[in-house]
Scaffold this motif. Sequence first.
Motif, short mmCIF file in Angstrom:
data_model
loop_
_atom_site.label_atom_id
_atom_site.label_comp_id
_atom_site.label_asym_id
_atom_site.label_seq_id
_atom_site.Cartn_x
_atom_site.Cartn_y
_atom_site.Cartn_z
N SER A 87 38.75 -18.28 2.82
CA SER A 87 38.86 -17.72 4.16
C SER A 87 37.61 -16.92 4.51
N LEU A 88 37.09 -16.11 3.51
CA LEU A 88 35.88 -15.33 3.76
C LEU A 88 34.68 -16.23 4.02
N LYS A 89 34.56 -17.29 3.25
CA LYS A 89 33.47 -18.23 3.48
C LYS A 89 33.55 -18.84 4.87
N ALA A 90 34.73 -19.16 5.33
CA ALA A 90 34.89 -19.75 6.67
C ALA A 90 34.49 -18.75 7.75
N TYR A 91 34.85 -17.45 7.54
CA TYR A 91 34.46 -16.43 8.52
C TYR A 91 32.94 -16.28 8.58
N ASN A 92 32.29 -16.27 7.40
CA ASN A 92 30.84 -16.14 7.34
C ASN A 92 30.16 -17.31 8.06
N HIS A 93 30.61 -18.48 7.81
CA HIS A 93 30.03 -19.66 8.46
C HIS A 93 30.21 -19.59 9.97
N HIS A 94 31.33 -19.13 10.44
CA HIS A 94 31.58 -19.03 11.88
C HIS A 94 30.66 -18.00 12.54
N ILE A 95 30.42 -16.86 11.79
CA ILE A 95 29.52 -15.84 12.32
C ILE A 95 28.11 -16.40 12.46
N GLN A 96 27.66 -17.16 11.49
CA GLN A 96 26.33 -17.76 11.56
C GLN A 96 26.22 -18.74 12.75
N GLU A 97 27.21 -19.46 13.01
CA GLU A 97 27.20 -20.39 14.13
C GLU A 97 27.11 -19.64 15.46
N LEU A 98 27.80 -18.54 15.58
CA LEU A 98 27.74 -17.75 16.81
C LEU A 98 26.35 -17.16 17.02
N GLN A 99 25.71 -16.68 15.92
CA GLN A 99 24.35 -16.14 16.06
C GLN A 99 23.38 -17.21 16.53
N ARG A 100 23.48 -18.40 15.99
CA ARG A 100 22.59 -19.48 16.40
C ARG A 100 22.79 -19.84 17.87
N GLU A 101 24.00 -19.90 18.37
CA GLU A 101 24.26 -20.20 19.77
C GLU A 101 23.72 -19.11 20.69
N MET A 102 23.80 -17.83 20.26
CA MET A 102 23.26 -16.74 21.07
C MET A 102 21.75 -16.85 21.18
#
Length: 973
Positions: free
Chosen positions: A808-823
């Motif tokens: 679950s923690l790995k999935a959260y980390n990956h999601h945060i990275q995706e949001l940063q790239r989109e910003m």
Amino acid sequence: MASILDEYENSLSRSAVLQPGCPSVGIPHSGYVNAQLEKEVPIFTKQRIDFTPTERITSLVVSSNQLCMSLGKDTLLRIDLGKANEPNHVELGRKDDAKVHKMFLDHTGCHLLIALSSTEVLYVNRNGQKVRPLARWKGQLVESVGWNKALGTESSTGPILVGTAQGQIFEAELSASEGGLFGPAPDLYFRPLYVLNEEGGPAPVCSLEAERGPDGRSFVIATTRQRLFQFIGRAAEGAEAQGFSGLFAAYTDHPPPFREFPSNLGYSELAFYTPKLRSAPRAFAWMMGDGVLYGALDCGRPDSLLSEERVWEYPEGVGPGASPPLAIVLTQFHFLLLLADRVEAVCTLTGQVVLRDHFLEKFGPLKHMVKDSSTGQLWAYTERAVFRYHVQREARDVWRTYLDMNRFDLAKEYCRERPDCLDTVLSREADFCFRQRRYLESARCYALTQSYFEEIALKFLEARQEEALVEFLQRKLASLKPAERTQATLLTTWLTELYLSRLGALQGDPEALTLYRETKECFRAFLSSPRHKEWLFASRASIHELLASHGDTEHMVYFAVIMQDYERVVAYHCQHEAYEEALAVLARHRDPQLFYKFSPILIRQIPRQLVDAWMELGSRLDARQLIPALVNYSQGGEVQQVSQAIRYMEFCVNVLGETEQAIHNYLLSLYARGRPDSLLAYLEQAGASPHRVHYDLKYALRLCAEHGHHRACVHVYKVLELYEEAVDLALQVDVDLAKQCADLPEEDEELRKKLWLKIARHVVQEEEDVQTAMACLASCPLLKIEDVLPFFPDFVTIDHFKEAICSSLKAYNHHIQELQREMEEATASAQRIRRDLQELRGRYGTVEPQDKCATCDFPLLNRPFYLFLCGHMFHADCLLQAVRPGLPAYKQARLEELQRKLGAAPPPAKGSARAKEAEGGAATGGPSREQLKADLDELVAAECVYCGELMIRSIDRPFIDPQRYEEEQLSWL
């Protein structure tokens, strides 16, 4: 003088005036009123021709409406009776004392021969005025001519026969062509063929008749004073032009057959009767010394043409010694004898004189009498007058003569158009046959008469002739009219009773087996007769009662089949427990209504055979109407009963493609009760779309719940899209089934998550299996570890969730990275947009003085204009007109509103007043003029009308407005 009219009136007085009907039994009867409504004209009517000859008449002939008479010794008068007012006189050109001996005119009325007493013969054609002597004929006193009716034409006589006073028969041919001074003579040839002899040697040829039969045979009848000769033969193939030489050559070695009579008038005359022109003669009459030999002519007889010969003696006062007859003519039923002072007509059937017509002495003695075969008119003449006889309705009373002679066929033929007379003939014939014990023939005749019905029926009953009575009743039945139903019912029931009584009397007699079979066949023929079908159908109820009263079940079934009353036939078989025979009748006649009626009975006895018959009829049967029979049959609950119902329902659904809800619901009920293993397969085959299934979902859910079929209930819940209920019920059966149900709402993630949480709770709380709960968490990506942790008990250690928490923690980390790239990508895109906007503010275009508007092609600088980046330039008003048709309705309304407000706004002021005005407009709350122009530009000039989306959207618009298409089309013509 007795006339035929008197005889007819006497016959009327002897006949019955009215024959009444038969009201007691209702058999139709129409009598005939045999009354004389108008005066009957005589058969022979004499008329004197309004003609006074300039000289005495020496000879007269008529044929084909052409009349020729010789006047004196040197004048020929020709009259076309169709143009009687245009007579033609021809001078014979005779300087000697020769007189006209006889004249002969052929059947066409074109060729006239004049025989002179000086043994010369003259020829005159109808189309010519010239009298031409026949050189080859000179020296012969011509007594008779036999014309060739088969080959004679208007221009040529063809081969003809000539009889002379010396007993010789010549063959000759005449041609009407005139070839000038040295042209051919009219007599092409003239050669002798035969010499007729009597006991004293050669005798004058008094009459000659040449005919050709329908079979190609030729025959010649020649008469002398006492003898009648016959020459019969067949011409060789292709030898028509050879004439009669071959016919007479056959009698060179032996004399021809002849009839001879001793008495002698010194002459004789032969007359033929021909029904139609150019047809074969039917009868002959030979006037000779002993009387008149009359008979028929039969061209088919090989030895003699004469048949039915009979000699009628001359009437009283007529004969060789008293007043000899001078001429004879023959009509259909009479021959007329010409005497010096009168004409007597004798009936050829009875020999009685029906007409004795005297002539006045002032006209002088009668000379001769001839008949025009084409018109049937008779002509007689004296030296100073001409008379004509018309023959009218000669056959009107012949039927009575034939009736007295018991020749009923001929009597009926000649009174066919007179129903009253025909009824008299039929009655007489019926009585005659009855006396002769020919009962069947008598019955047929009685059925056609208007005699009393009871009288005729009693006659046959008293004579014990039931067969003849049946024949009489059947023919009476066939003659009834459609409205006479009561009479038809009476006759049909009577006939049925007669047949049944006779069959009952013959059935127990072994010696009458053949007669029994014949009677049975006759009875069946009566029942199946198409002629009686209408009446039998109307009387079918009474006939069935008669058959039942006699116990004749065989014919009762037979009659029901003929009347197509198959319901009665099937009911009869069912009553006698012959169920297979009943089904055979149903299957043979394939009547759906009968299947609906008798299926409840037959399915209890022969279920498999009945279902096979249903399946054979296929879509012709309405399965909904068979459900009551299946329901009653399958209520017993036996396997065989349910299986037959399922077999037919499956056939309707799978083969016939039935979509009726009642059929599918009933099949569901059958599966639920007797074949649960097929229930789920059926539901899955029907599909998961609630709009495509053909059964009632609520009924199916209740049915499955009542019988405890949980998997089937889960499927119905899924079709109803009740996923929570489906998961709840599936958890009671199988967790895997619940997982399948949880994944169904693909578009509703919140519902899916809720369903998976239910599964997880069930797994954790009910099964207390942490590993299974973790597997469930891995199966659904929507669930997270924090969602299922509240379901676990407190004593569970963290070791069980270590892997799930790490994932679950790995999935959260990956999601945060995706949001940063989109910003970061969004920030870069915004900077590019700002740079492009700065560049657009500095762009400009150059307008030359010669530039023109892209729409109207006028100079651009004359009026306000727009310039687009694509290079197109438009006047402001031209652009407005071009853009308006392509705008939506709401934008067109907005455009009109802006134009209206802009027109009402005050003109712009100069200097600082503009700013004050703008501020004042803003202060008052209304849009300024500049704001209105900006809005208008944004609406009209947002894009080039030629390069923007407006042009793309107009690609499907026609070049010509449909409302103006016809006007535009006419302008091009």
